[in-house]
Design an enzyme around this catalytic site. Structure first.
Site, PDB file in Angstrom:
ATOM      1  N   ASP A  32       0.839  -1.193   0.000  1.00  0.00           N
ATOM      2  CA  ASP A  32       0.000   0.000   0.000  1.00  0.00           C
ATOM      3  C   ASP A  32       0.877   1.246   0.000  1.00  0.00           C
ATOM      4  O   ASP A  32       1.669   1.448   0.911  1.00  0.00           O
ATOM      5  CB  ASP A  32      -0.882  -0.035   1.256  1.00  0.00           C
ATOM      6  CG  ASP A  32      -2.026   0.941   1.160  1.00  0.00           C
ATOM      7  OD1 ASP A  32      -1.767   2.131   0.909  1.00  0.00           O
ATOM      8  OD2 ASP A  32      -3.174   0.528   1.345  1.00  0.00           O
ATOM      9  N   ASP A  33       0.753   2.063  -1.039  1.00  0.00           N
ATOM     10  CA  ASP A  33       1.498   3.332  -1.088  1.00  0.00           C
ATOM     11  C   ASP A  33       3.003   3.140  -1.228  1.00  0.00           C
ATOM     12  O   ASP A  33       3.787   3.952  -0.730  1.00  0.00           O
ATOM     13  CB  ASP A  33       1.264   4.183   0.183  1.00  0.00           C
ATOM     14  CG  ASP A  33      -0.106   4.824   0.229  1.00  0.00           C
ATOM     15  OD1 ASP A  33      -0.890   4.651  -0.713  1.00  0.00           O
ATOM     16  OD2 ASP A  33      -0.398   5.502   1.241  1.00  0.00           O
ATOM     17  N   CYS A  68      -5.648   4.813  -3.056  1.00  0.00           N
ATOM     18  CA  CYS A  68      -5.841   3.381  -2.833  1.00  0.00           C
ATOM     19  C   CYS A  68      -7.138   2.816  -3.383  1.00  0.00           C
ATOM     20  O   CYS A  68      -7.144   1.846  -4.126  1.00  0.00           O
ATOM     21  CB  CYS A  68      -5.810   3.070  -1.350  1.00  0.00           C
ATOM     22  SG  CYS A  68      -4.318   3.628  -0.545  1.00  0.00           S
ATOM     23  N   ASP A 324      -0.439  -0.406  -4.749  1.00  0.00           N
ATOM     24  CA  ASP A 324      -1.661   0.167  -5.328  1.00  0.00           C
ATOM     25  C   ASP A 324      -1.382   1.497  -6.010  1.00  0.00           C
ATOM     26  O   ASP A 324      -1.927   1.801  -7.066  1.00  0.00           O
ATOM     27  CB  ASP A 324      -2.791   0.278  -4.295  1.00  0.00           C
ATOM     28  CG  ASP A 324      -2.375   1.011  -3.037  1.00  0.00           C
ATOM     29  OD1 ASP A 324      -1.194   1.412  -2.921  1.00  0.00           O
ATOM     30  OD2 ASP A 324      -3.229   1.174  -2.149  1.00  0.00           O
ATOM     31  N   ASN A 325      -0.524   2.304  -5.406  1.00  0.00           N
ATOM     32  CA  ASN A 325      -0.133   3.580  -6.003  1.00  0.00           C
ATOM     33  C   ASN A 325       1.242   3.926  -5.455  1.00  0.00           C
ATOM     34  O   ASN A 325       1.752   3.232  -4.576  1.00  0.00           O
ATOM     35  CB  ASN A 325      -1.161   4.690  -5.702  1.00  0.00           C
ATOM     36  CG  ASN A 325      -1.524   4.793  -4.236  1.00  0.00           C
ATOM     37  OD1 ASN A 325      -2.601   4.367  -3.816  1.00  0.00           O
ATOM     38  ND2 ASN A 325      -0.625   5.333  -3.426  1.00  0.00           N
TER      39      ASN A 325
END
Ligand SMILES: *[C@@H]1O[C@H](CO)[C@@H](O)[C@H](O)[C@H]1NC(C)=O
Ligand SMILES: *[C@@H]1O[C@H](CO)[C@@H](O)[C@H](O)[C@H]1NC(C)=O
Ligand SMILES: *[C@@H]1O[C@H](CO)[C@@H](O)[C@H](O)[C@H]1NC(C)=O
Ligand SMILES: *[C@@H]1O[C@H](CO)[C@@H](O)[C@H](O)[C@H]1NC(C)=O
Ligand SMILES: *[C@@H]1O[C@H](CO)[C@@H](O)[C@H](O)[C@H]1NC(C)=O
Ligand SMILES: *[C@@H]1O[C@H](CO)[C@@H](O)[C@H](O)[C@H]1NC(C)=O
Ligand SMILES: *[C@@H]1O[C@H](CO)[C@@H](O)[C@H](O)[C@H]1NC(C)=O
Ligand SMILES: *[C@@H]1O[C@H](CO)[C@@H](O)[C@H](O)[C@H]1NC(C)=O
Ligand SMILES: *[C@@H]1O[C@H](CO)[C@@H](O)[C@H](O)[C@H]1NC(C)=O
Length: 638
Positions: A32-33, A68, A324-325
Site C-alpha cells: 500500500d502506497d 488506494c 496500489d499507487n
C-alpha cells in the site's frame, strides 16, 4: 479441452511449457502506497534476490489514479475509476466505475457494494476459470466496523483488515469471510498477514486440488496513526526498528525545489512553502520507517517462496509483486503523500516471477493496473469470449513472456502490443500525510485534474489540466523530474508547444471518458480528415494542425469533488445518454447517490511495539491462541 484453451490463450511457447502440468497458480502481493521512484525496493533484499533476479521488473507500470480505493477497484474490475480506499482492485477506469476517492461520495467500500460492481469482478471470473480465489489483507477504504458483515463477494475465502483498526499496526483486527471480528492481541499486523498467508498456502496446496489465486495485500508501508507512538508513519515490527539507520528520503532534483520551479506548478502544489529543517527531518524519519516496515513484507516474500518450493509448485506459480499507487517524500515540496500525477505517485513497482517469464530482466514496456485482470484471466486460460465486455485494459501476458521483444518495446505505436499513452485522473480532496499537514493547508479541496502521459521512446510528455483551468506540461525525456512547466502562463514555450498541446488535449479528451477499446487505442477515434493515426509522432504532422486546433478542449465548469458529467462536458464522442444511459460505465453499474458513511472508533488501544524477534516464526496455532472475538460493545463503537 483445458489444453486447447491454454493454446488459444497463452500462445505456443507457454502452452508447450505447461502441457505436462496443471493451470498455473497466482500469488499476487500488493503493498500500500509503495514508491518505485524513491528506492524503497532497493532495501528489500529478498524481493531483489527472489523476485527481481529471478523474474522481470517492469519499470513503466502505472496506476490511473494515485489513491488506494480507486486504484484497487480498477485493478479488480479492469475499468477506470477511483475507488476511495487508497488502493488497487481495478479493471475499469475510475471514470467508468465512479469510485473516485477513498471516502463517500466519491468512493468507499459501501459505494462499491451499492453500485452492484461487486457482483461482477475478478474473483467471480476466477471461479468461472475453475480457480479457487482467496484474499488476505486490505480490501478497500471504508470496510470497517459498521459493514464488516457485508463481505467482499466472490472470494472462496477472505480475511480482511477492518477500519479503524487498520491504521494501528499493533492492533490487528480482521474479519474472516465477513464473520466474527477477531483481534490478534500482541501481534503486529504484518506478522498476522504473513502467518495467515502461509496457513492458506498450506491449505491451498494440501486440502484442495484446484489451481488457485491468492492475493496477499499488506497495509504497510501506508502511514499509520497509533496511540502514544510517533505517528504519521508505518510502524515497523519491533525487530526492525533499528534497521537502515542511514536511510533518508532521496534528494532527487525535485526534492524541495526552488521557487522558480514551484511557482510554475498548478493546483495546490504551487502554493506550498519550502520545507524547513524540521519538515525535512520528518520526511527522513518517515522514509526510514517505511523501509523498516517493508522488511516485514520481505519476510512474507521469503516465507511464500519457501512454502511454494517445499510444495514443489514454484515452477507452476506466478508470483506478482506490486503496490496500489506510488508515494512522494519532499518532491514538489509535498512532505509526504500521494494523489498527484507526477511520476513518484503514479509509477509503481511491478515484478513478475514465473518460469515462463525471463529472469533478471528489466523491461520498459508500459502497463496499467487496469491490465491486471485481463492478464490474470489469460493466465488461467479462461476463453476470451467469457471475459466481461467492459474491460478497459488488455492482457499484458505477451509482454510478460517476451519483455524484451522489439514487437513489445515500440511504445510509440498506439496499437499492437504496446501502449503509448496512459491517462491519470483525480477528483476531490488531497492530503499531506505529515504532522505539519494542517499548517500547510491540508486537506486541500478542489484538487481535481486530468492528465495524459506519453510513454513512448520518441514522445515522452506529461500534460495536465486542473479543474481551475491551470495546465502543466513537462518534457519527461529532458526533464524527468517534472520541474519546468512548459505550459506556464509566463513561459514563452507555452506558445511554442501549442501544436503539441493540441494533440495531447485531443488524446486526453478521448481518454477522460473512454470505454473499452477506446481506452486501449484512443487514436482509433482521432482521424483528422479521415487519416489513420497510430502514434503521436504521426499526429504531429503539420497537415493536421488545423484539425487539432479546432478540437474540443478539456475543461471543467467548476471544481467538484465528484465525477459530474455536466461539470466535465464536453465529451468526445458525446455521451450517448447523459442521464442513466451508456457512457462513463453506467451501463455496468447502478447509481449510488446515497452512501452511508462508515466511521468507527478504536476502543482498544495500545502503546506497545509488537513483532518481536521471537514472533518472526510464530505459528498459526500461536496466533490463534492469542486471538479473541471483539465484544458487542467494541463493535458498536461506530
Ligand atoms: C442494478 O439494479 C437492478 C435492479 O435492482 C438489478 O437487476 C441489477 O442487477 C443491478 N445492476 C448491477 C450492476 O448491480
Ligand atoms: C487440512 O487437512 C488437514 C489434514 O487432513 C486438517 O488437519 C486441516 O484441518 C485441514 N485444514 C483446513 C483449513 O481445512
Ligand atoms: C543479473 O543481470 C546483471 C546484469 O544485467 C548481472 O550483473 C547479474 O549477475 C545478474 N544476476 C543474476 C542473479 O543472474
Ligand atoms: C486514504 O487517503 C486519504 C487521502 O490521502 C486520507 O485522507 C485517508 O485517511 C486515507 N484512508 C485510509 C483508510 O488510509
Ligand atoms: C517548519 O515548517 C512546518 C510546516 O512544514 C511548521 O509547522 C513548523 O512550525 C516550521 N518550523 C520552524 C522551526 O519554522
Ligand atoms: C523552453 O524550452 C527550452 C528547450 O526545451 C528549455 O531549455 C527552456 O528551459 C524552456 N524555458 C522555460 C522558461 O521553460
Ligand atoms: C473550490 O472551488 C469552488 C468552485 O469553483 C470555489 O467556489 C471555492 O472557492 C474553491 N475553494 C477553494 C478553497 O479554493
Ligand atoms: C458518480 O458518483 C457521484 C456520487 O454518488 C454522483 O453524484 C455522480 O452522478 C456519479 N457520476 C456518474 C457519471 O455516474
Ligand atoms: C525462523 O526460522 C528459520 C528457518 O526455520 C530460521 O533460520 C530462523 O533462525 C528462525 N528465526 C527465528 C528468529 O527464530
Amino acid at each position: 479441452m483445458l489444453f486447447s484453451i491454454l493454446y488459444a490463450g497463452l500462445g505456443l511457447r507457454a502452452a508447450v511449457a505447461r502441457a505436462q502440468s496443471s493451470s498455473p497458480n497466482i500469488v499476487f502481493i500488493m503493498t500500500d502506497d509503495q514508491d518505485r521512484r524513491l528506492g524503497s525496493t532497493d532495501y528489500q533484499s529478498v524481493l531483489q534476490r527472489e523476485l527481481v533476479a529471478k523474474g522481470t521488473e517492469f519499470t513503466n507500470h502505472y496506476t490511473n489514479q494515485a489513491l488506494c480505493c480507486p486504484s484497487r477497484s480498477t485493478l479488480l474490475r479492469g475499468q477506470t475509476v477511483r475507488l476511495s480506499y487508497n488502493e488497487t482492485l481495478t479493471v475499469q477506469r475510475a471514470h467508468n466505475i465512479n469510485l473516485t476517492n477513498v471516502v463517500a461520495p466519491g468512493g468507499s467500500y459501501n459505494k462499491w457494494v451499492l453500485s452492484g460492481q461487486d457482483t461482477n469482478y475478478l474473483p467471480h471470473w476466477l471461479s468461472a476459470a475453475g480457480y479457487r480465489s482467496e484474499y488476505i489483507g486490505k480490501i478497500m477504504n471504508g470496510y470497517g466496523l459498521s459493514n464488516y458483515d457485508v463481505p467482499s463477494k466472490g472470494w472462496d475465502h477472505s480475511d480482511l483488515l477492518v477500519e479503524p483498526y487498520i491504521d494501528d499496526f499493533n492492533l490487528p483486527v480482521l474479519s474472516q469471510n465477513g464473520e466474527t471480528l477477531v483481534f490478534y492481541d500482541g501481534f503486529h499486523q504484518t506478522d498476522v498477514i504473513r502467518i495467515k498467508a502461509l496457513d492458506r498456502l498450506e491449505y491451498l496446496t494440501t486440502n484442495q486440488s484446484d489451481p488457485f489465486f491468492l492475493a496477499i495485500t499488506p497495509f504497510t508501508p501506508h502511514v499509520g496513526y497509533q496511540q502514544d507512538l510517533p505517528s504519521h508513519r508505518p510502524t515497523p515490527q519491533q525487530r526492525h526498528l533499528e534497521l537502515f539507520p542511514d536511510a533518508a528520503a532521496p534528494r532527487t532534483p525535485n526534492f524541495n525545489p526552488a521557487d522558480e520551479y514551484q511557482a510554475n506548478a498548478g493546483g495546490w502544489v504551487k502554493d506550498l512553502i519550502a520545507m524547513n529543517e524540521s519538515a525535512i527531518n520528518m520526511a527522513d524519519f518517515v522514509y526510514r520507517s517505511r523501509v523498516q516496515a517493508l522488511a516485514g513484507v520481505d519476510e512474507i516474500i521469503e516465507d511464500v517462496v519457501a512454502k511454494l518450493e517445499e510444495k514443489v509448485i514454484i515452477d507452476n506459480t506466478y508470483i506478482i509483486y506490486t503496490s496500489d499507487n506510488g508515494y512522494h517524500h519532499g518532491q514538489h515540496r509535498t512532505p509526504a503523500g500521494k494523489s498527484l500525477f507526477y511520476n513518484e505517485d503514479t509509477n509503481i513497482p511491478l515484478i513478475v516471477r514465473d518460469p515462463g517469464v525471463p529472469a533478471n530482466v528489466t523491461s520498459s514496456i508500459p502497463g496499467l493496473h487496469l491490465d491486471m485482470a485481463p492478464t490474470f484471466l489469460e493466465i488461467t486460460g479462461l476463453a476470451e469470449e467469457s471475459w466481461p465486455e467492459f474491460f478497459d485494459g488488455r492482457s499484458l501476458l505477451p509482454q510478460w513472456q517476451d519483455p524484451t521483444s522489439s514487437d513489445n518495446a515500440g511504445a510509440d505505436a498506439g496499437q499492437g502490443n504496446s501502449k503509448e499513452s496512459i491517462n491519470i485522473e483525480y477528483w476531490g480532496n488531497a492530503g499531506i500525510e505529515a504532522p505539519s499537514a494542517g499548517v500547510l493547508g491540508s486537506p486541500f479541496v478542489n484538487t481535481t485534474y486530468k492528465t495524459i502521459r506519453m510513454l513512448g521512446a520518441e514522445q515522452s510528455w506529461v500534460y495536465t489540466v486542473w479543474c481551475s483551468g491551470e495546465t502543466e506540461l513537462y518534457d519527461t525525456a529532458a526533464d524527468p523530474y517534472e520541474l519546468t512547466n512548459l505550459a506556464a502562463a509566463d513561459n514563452t514555450n507555452a506558445t511554442e508547444h501549442k501544436a503539441l498541446i493540441n494533440r495531447l488535449n485531443a488524446l486526453l479528451m478521448v481518454t477522460k471518458s473512454c470505454e473499452q477499446n477506446a481506452c486501449r487505442d484512443p487514436w482509433s477515434l482521432l482521424s483528422p480528415d479521415g487519416a489513420t493515426l497510430t502514434s503521436l509522432t504521426g499526429a504531429l504532422d503539420t497537415t493536421y494542425d488545423a484539425w487539432f486546433a479546432g478540437f474540443a478542449v478539456v475543461s471543467f465548469d467548476t471544481c467538484l469533488a465528484v465525477l459530474s458529467d455536466a461539470n466535465e462536458a464536453p465529451y468526445y464522442p458525446e455521451l450517448s445518454d447523459a442521464v442513466g444511459g451508456v457512457g462513463l460505465g453506467r451501463a455496468y453499474r447502478n447509481a449510488t447517490d446515497v452512501i452511508e458513511a462508515a466511521a468507527g472508533v478504536r476502543t482498544i488501544v495500545t502503546a506497545e511495539y509488537y513483532g518481536s524477534e521471537a514472533q518472526r516464526n510464530a505459528t498459526f496455532a500461536e496466533l490463534t491462541a492469542a486471538s479473541r472475538v471483539l465484544t458487542a460493545e467494541e463493535i458498536a463503537a461506530r
